[in-house]
Every structure is written in structure tokens, then in C-alpha cells.
Design a protein around this motif. Structure first.
Motif, PDB file in Angstrom:
ATOM      1  N   ALA A   1      35.489  40.554  52.932  1.00 39.54           N
ATOM      2  CA  ALA A   1      35.510  40.953  51.508  1.00 39.54           C
ATOM      3  C   ALA A   1      36.925  41.167  50.967  1.00 39.54           C
ATOM      4  O   ALA A   1      37.234  42.229  50.406  1.00 39.54           O
ATOM      5  CB  ALA A   1      34.667  42.215  51.301  1.00 39.54           C
ATOM      6  N   PRO A   2      37.816  40.170  51.059  1.00 40.90           N
ATOM      7  CA  PRO A   2      39.191  40.366  50.567  1.00 40.90           C
ATOM      8  C   PRO A   2      39.277  40.583  49.064  1.00 40.90           C
ATOM      9  O   PRO A   2      40.260  41.145  48.583  1.00 40.90           O
ATOM     10  CB  PRO A   2      39.902  39.071  50.994  1.00 40.90           C
ATOM     11  CG  PRO A   2      38.807  38.060  51.125  1.00 40.90           C
ATOM     12  CD  PRO A   2      37.627  38.814  51.636  1.00 40.90           C
ATOM     13  N   ASP A   3      38.254  40.166  48.303  1.00 41.44           N
ATOM     14  CA  ASP A   3      38.288  40.401  46.854  1.00 41.44           C
ATOM     15  C   ASP A   3      38.277  41.892  46.534  1.00 41.44           C
ATOM     16  O   ASP A   3      38.898  42.327  45.555  1.00 41.44           O
ATOM     17  CB  ASP A   3      37.098  39.714  46.179  1.00 41.44           C
ATOM     18  CG  ASP A   3      37.296  38.215  46.031  1.00 41.44           C
ATOM     19  OD1 ASP A   3      38.357  37.816  45.538  1.00 41.44           O
ATOM     20  OD2 ASP A   3      36.399  37.455  46.434  1.00 41.44           O
TER      21      ASP A   3
ATOM     22  N   PRO B   1      42.401  30.522  55.461  1.00 42.37           N
ATOM     23  CA  PRO B   1      42.110  29.093  55.341  1.00 42.37           C
ATOM     24  C   PRO B   1      43.124  28.402  54.439  1.00 42.37           C
ATOM     25  O   PRO B   1      43.945  29.046  53.786  1.00 42.37           O
ATOM     26  CB  PRO B   1      40.711  29.075  54.719  1.00 42.37           C
ATOM     27  CG  PRO B   1      40.630  30.356  53.956  1.00 42.37           C
ATOM     28  CD  PRO B   1      41.436  31.351  54.736  1.00 42.37           C
ATOM     29  N   HIS B   2      43.052  27.106  54.412  1.00 41.13           N
ATOM     30  CA  HIS B   2      43.885  26.293  53.510  1.00 41.13           C
ATOM     31  C   HIS B   2      42.962  25.495  52.604  1.00 41.13           C
ATOM     32  O   HIS B   2      42.034  24.846  53.081  1.00 41.13           O
ATOM     33  CB  HIS B   2      44.784  25.366  54.309  1.00 41.13           C
ATOM     34  CG  HIS B   2      45.776  26.088  55.173  1.00 41.13           C
ATOM     35  ND1 HIS B   2      46.893  26.714  54.669  1.00 41.13           N
ATOM     36  CD2 HIS B   2      45.796  26.292  56.510  1.00 41.13           C
ATOM     37  CE1 HIS B   2      47.573  27.277  55.673  1.00 41.13           C
ATOM     38  NE2 HIS B   2      46.917  27.041  56.788  1.00 41.13           N
TER      39      HIS B   2
ATOM     40  N   PRO C   1      41.238  32.661  46.887  1.00 38.84           N
ATOM     41  CA  PRO C   1      41.618  33.254  45.592  1.00 38.84           C
ATOM     42  C   PRO C   1      42.084  34.706  45.711  1.00 38.84           C
ATOM     43  O   PRO C   1      43.010  35.116  44.991  1.00 38.84           O
ATOM     44  CB  PRO C   1      40.334  33.141  44.768  1.00 38.84           C
ATOM     45  CG  PRO C   1      39.604  31.975  45.359  1.00 38.84           C
ATOM     46  CD  PRO C   1      39.915  32.013  46.825  1.00 38.84           C
ATOM     47  N   ALA C   2      41.467  35.491  46.586  1.00 35.17           N
ATOM     48  CA  ALA C   2      41.860  36.906  46.703  1.00 35.17           C
ATOM     49  C   ALA C   2      43.316  37.030  47.127  1.00 35.17           C
ATOM     50  O   ALA C   2      44.068  37.848  46.577  1.00 35.17           O
ATOM     51  CB  ALA C   2      40.955  37.621  47.700  1.00 35.17           C
ATOM     52  N   LEU C   3      43.742  36.237  48.092  1.00 33.75           N
ATOM     53  CA  LEU C   3      45.131  36.284  48.555  1.00 33.75           C
ATOM     54  C   LEU C   3      46.072  35.811  47.445  1.00 33.75           C
ATOM     55  O   LEU C   3      47.126  36.428  47.209  1.00 33.75           O
ATOM     56  CB  LEU C   3      45.289  35.423  49.802  1.00 33.75           C
ATOM     57  CG  LEU C   3      46.694  35.289  50.381  1.00 33.75           C
ATOM     58  CD1 LEU C   3      47.273  36.654  50.732  1.00 33.75           C
ATOM     59  CD2 LEU C   3      46.689  34.374  51.612  1.00 33.75           C
ATOM     60  N   SER C   4      45.698  34.745  46.769  1.00 33.94           N
ATOM     61  CA  SER C   4      46.548  34.245  45.673  1.00 33.94           C
ATOM     62  C   SER C   4      46.685  35.287  44.576  1.00 33.94           C
ATOM     63  O   SER C   4      47.774  35.461  44.003  1.00 33.94           O
ATOM     64  CB  SER C   4      45.950  32.950  45.112  1.00 33.94           C
ATOM     65  OG  SER C   4      45.920  31.938  46.098  1.00 33.94           O
TER      66      SER C   4
ATOM     67  N   ALA D   1      50.160  38.723  41.610  1.00 31.10           N
ATOM     68  CA  ALA D   1      50.317  39.978  40.860  1.00 31.10           C
ATOM     69  C   ALA D   1      51.336  40.917  41.477  1.00 31.10           C
ATOM     70  O   ALA D   1      52.017  41.660  40.758  1.00 31.10           O
ATOM     71  CB  ALA D   1      48.964  40.689  40.753  1.00 31.10           C
ATOM     72  N   LEU D   2      51.451  40.883  42.829  1.00 35.12           N
ATOM     73  CA  LEU D   2      52.240  41.901  43.532  1.00 35.12           C
ATOM     74  C   LEU D   2      53.222  41.294  44.527  1.00 35.12           C
ATOM     75  O   LEU D   2      53.608  41.952  45.494  1.00 35.12           O
ATOM     76  CB  LEU D   2      51.282  42.855  44.281  1.00 35.12           C
ATOM     77  CG  LEU D   2      50.149  43.478  43.468  1.00 35.12           C
ATOM     78  CD1 LEU D   2      49.225  44.277  44.374  1.00 35.12           C
ATOM     79  CD2 LEU D   2      50.707  44.363  42.363  1.00 35.12           C
TER      80      LEU D   2
END
Length: 361
Positions: free
Chosen positions: A198-200, A225-226, A230-233, A238-239
Motif C-alpha cells: 500500500a505505498p499510496d 517495478p519499472h 505512481p506512489a513513488l513518483s 512532491a518531496l
């Protein structure tokens, strides 16, 4: 004579590889016969491993005294294809169970992986689990599956399985003492960037935390993954100026970050033991985990927040950044030193208690 054990790992992911490697290192007097398959193509792997090993298993099992197989192994089919295996005492080790594993986006629920593990459990002599949550959710899942079965359901399946169970966690090796000073404002993520973690929720929480004006830094570790999820991006976009590490790093650098970070966060919706969080806690990082899954048996309530609640996670992080996080709880019960005697009983085929009693409240 040296005891000969056939060690079968049909889905050799990172934690499984650590476990098989540790067993061989910790018990060098045992003659280990190891068969593995790569940790990919899950649906094919859990059903297809007897076919993959069709021409290897007879040779590998020749003269062995015991079999230790993970629950990814289709044990019942293996024994059917190779009847000689049925006479060999077998332990079935659950790193996870398919009854409590969340279905991912784009996946369709399937009863087949659950049936593989149920048949394997019925075929095995002893069932070993890495946590009480794993054990109880498996037995509860079996009961629920049998309630769905339309007819011709045998009685007392769970009652037959339960006496064969024991809780024996995978051990951790606490990172060697580091020379890095602790940064109470460094928040660590050391999980896979996939749906079951659940990275989101993590992304929502740390972005909310930044928008509320709190100063902190981020170490974004773990495989991804590649292309990046979206959560990592979202977090990096943002940070990005707060991110001091981003990606899988060499073990020495990873250990140094465990010793440096002030807080380690989990947002998992699947966790049967949580080796990464245990390692971080053993290194002195304060854990913040969902109040669900395996975590209540490992961490007291002060270290848990409502699962899936990004606002509650952000609020707890804000409080800890304002007044410093509490000292991490003890996780000594999960170290190699503590667990080696229990695993020695497994390797030596001694009787085991039903539960290893690894609970922190």
C-alpha cells in the motif's frame, strides 16, 4: 551419520532466499539437498513446481531423512508423482498463506493456490508458520473455504490440521552497530513498492505531513517495478528535495540507513512476519505500523495506527517529529541467537510446542 534434508523452495524470493541460506549456514553438519525455483510467475510457479522438478526430485531425494518444503511447494502432487516421497517425514513451512494474501489490481481471485496449500498441509507431517497471524489466518481461511464448498465436505479438517501446527519465525540478524548518528527526522521506507505494501497510503501521509509544515527527510528503499509506480513518483515529484536515498542500496549502506533513521513506516495490507521492519527496529529505528496483520503480536499499541488511514499516519508522524519518537520496542525474540535453538529442534525433528509465543503485546 549426517542427517540429510531435502530443502524445497518453489518461489525463491528475497526472504525465502535468506531463510534457505541461513539454515545451511546455521546447521553446517546437516547434508542439505536444496532445490529452488525463481520467485516470479507466481500462478505458474505454485501449480507448476512438480512439473519443473519432475526429473530432478528423484535424484535430489535419494537417501534423505527429511523434507523441509515451503508452502509454495505443491507437496501433494509431488508425493503423487513420486510415491517414495510419501514415506519421508515432511515439514511444510508457511512464509505466507494464500487465504490471507490480498488480490492485486487486475488479478482475479482464484481458489487454486489455496487448494494447493490445503492439500500440502494435509499431506505434511508438521506445519510451521512464521507468525501466529499466519497460522490463525490459514486455519480460519481453510474453515471459510470449506463453508463455501457446496457438498461432500469432510468433517473436522481444521481440527486435524491444528495439532500439527507450530509458530517458528524466520530469524533476523541485527545490523552491526553503526557509526552514524541518529536522525530523528529521517523517515525510512524499506518495502517493495507494490500493491500489497500500500505505498499510496505512505505517499498520501508524507505529502500531507509536508503540507502541514513539518521538516523531515526520506529514505525510499526497497525494490520497485519499472516504470516506477505512481506512489513513488508522487513522493519524488512532491518531496524530491527531502529524499536522501532512493532505490535498492548495498547491504552496508542499507544497514547504515537503518542506524541513521528515526522512524520506519509500514502501510502494508499483507505482512505475515515483516523482516524489514524487524531489522529496522533491531537497529534502533522506531517502528510505526498498521494495527493489523502480524503487527499486534510484535509491537505494542503505542507503535500502531489505524490501518489504511493516511491522515492518522500523518498525525502520528507529526506528533513524533514534534516531540521525538518513543524508543523502539525490544525485538530480541526474533534474532538468530534467540531462534536458533527452536530451529535446531526443527532440523533435529524434535517435538515442538504449538506456538512459539513470540508476542510483544
Amino acid at each position: 551419520m549426517r542427517q540429510r534434508i531435502l530443502l524445497l523452495s518453489a518461489y525463491q524470493a528475497d526472504s525465502h532466499a535468506w531463510w534457505t541460506g541461513w539454515l545451511q549456514q546455521a546447521f553446517p553438519d546437516t547434508d542439505w539437498r536444496l532445490l529452488t525455483l525463481p520467485g516470479r510467475h507466481f500462478r505458474w510457479r505454485i501449480r507448476g513446481n512438480p512439473l519443473s522438478w519432475l526429473d530432478e526430485i528423484a535424484t535430489a531425494s535419494q537417501g534423505v531423512d527429511r523434507i523441509l518444503a515451503t508452502s509454495m511447494v505443491d507437496l501433494a502432487t509431488l508425493r503423487g508423482l513420486h510415491p517414495a516421497l510419501a514415506a519421508i517425514p515432511t515439514d511444510y513451512y508457511f512464509h505466507e498463506n494464500q487465504f490471507a494474501y490480498p488480490v492485486g489490481p487486475g488479478q482475479r481471485p482464484s481458489v487454486e493456490p489455496q487448494i494447493v496449500q490445503l492439500y500440502g498441509a494435509l499431506a505434511a507431517d508438521r506445519l510451521l508458520f512464521n507468525s501466529e497471524w499466519n497460522r490463525s489466518s490459514f486455519l480460519d481461511g481453510v474453515a471459510a473455504l470449506l463453508r463455501r464448498m457446496p457438498d461432500a465436505v469432510p468433517a473436522g479438517i481444521v481440527e486435524r490440521l491444528a495439532p500439527k501446527t507450530a509458530v517458528v519465525p524466520v530469524p533476523i540478524v541485527p545490523p552491526a552497530p553503526g557509526r552514524t548518528s541518529r536522525d530523528a527526522r529521517l523517515i525510512l521506507w524499506n518495502h517493495r513498492w507494490e500493491y500489497d505494501k500500500a505505498p499510496d497510503v505512505f505517499a498520501d501521509a508524507v505529502i500531507r505531513l509536508a503540507e502541514s509544515g513539518h521538516a523531515f527527510r526520506l529514505a525510499l528503499l526497497g525494490p520497485r517495478p519499472h516504470p516506477p509506480p505512481p506512489a513513488l513518483s508522487r513522493v519524488v515529484d512532491a518531496l524530491g528535495d527531502r529524499v536522501i536515498a532512493n532505490g535498492r542500496v548495498p547491504r552496508g549502506e542499507y544497514d547504515a540507513l537503518l542506524h541513521r533513521a528515526g522512524i520506519a513506516v509500514s502501510t502494508a495490507i499483507h505482512e505475515f512476519q515483516g523482516l524489514g521492519m524487524l531489522e529496522a527496529t533491531a537497529a534502533g529505528t522506531t517502528p510505526l505500523v498498521p494495527d493489523a496483520l502480524v503487527y499486534p503480536e510484535q509491537y505494542p499499541a503505542a507503535y500502531r495506527y489505524p490501518p489504511g488511514d493516511a491522515a492518522a499516519l500523518a498525525d502520528r508522524l507529526a506528533a513524533w517529529l514534534t516531540s521525538a519518537p518513543p524508543l523502539p520496542p525490544a525485538v530480541d525474540a526474533y534474532t538468530t541467537e534467540a531462534l536458533r535453538p527452536l530451529w535446531s529442534q526443527i532440523v533435529g525433528r524434535s517435538a515442538l510446542p504449538r506456538s512459539a509465543g513470540h508476542s510483544s503485546g
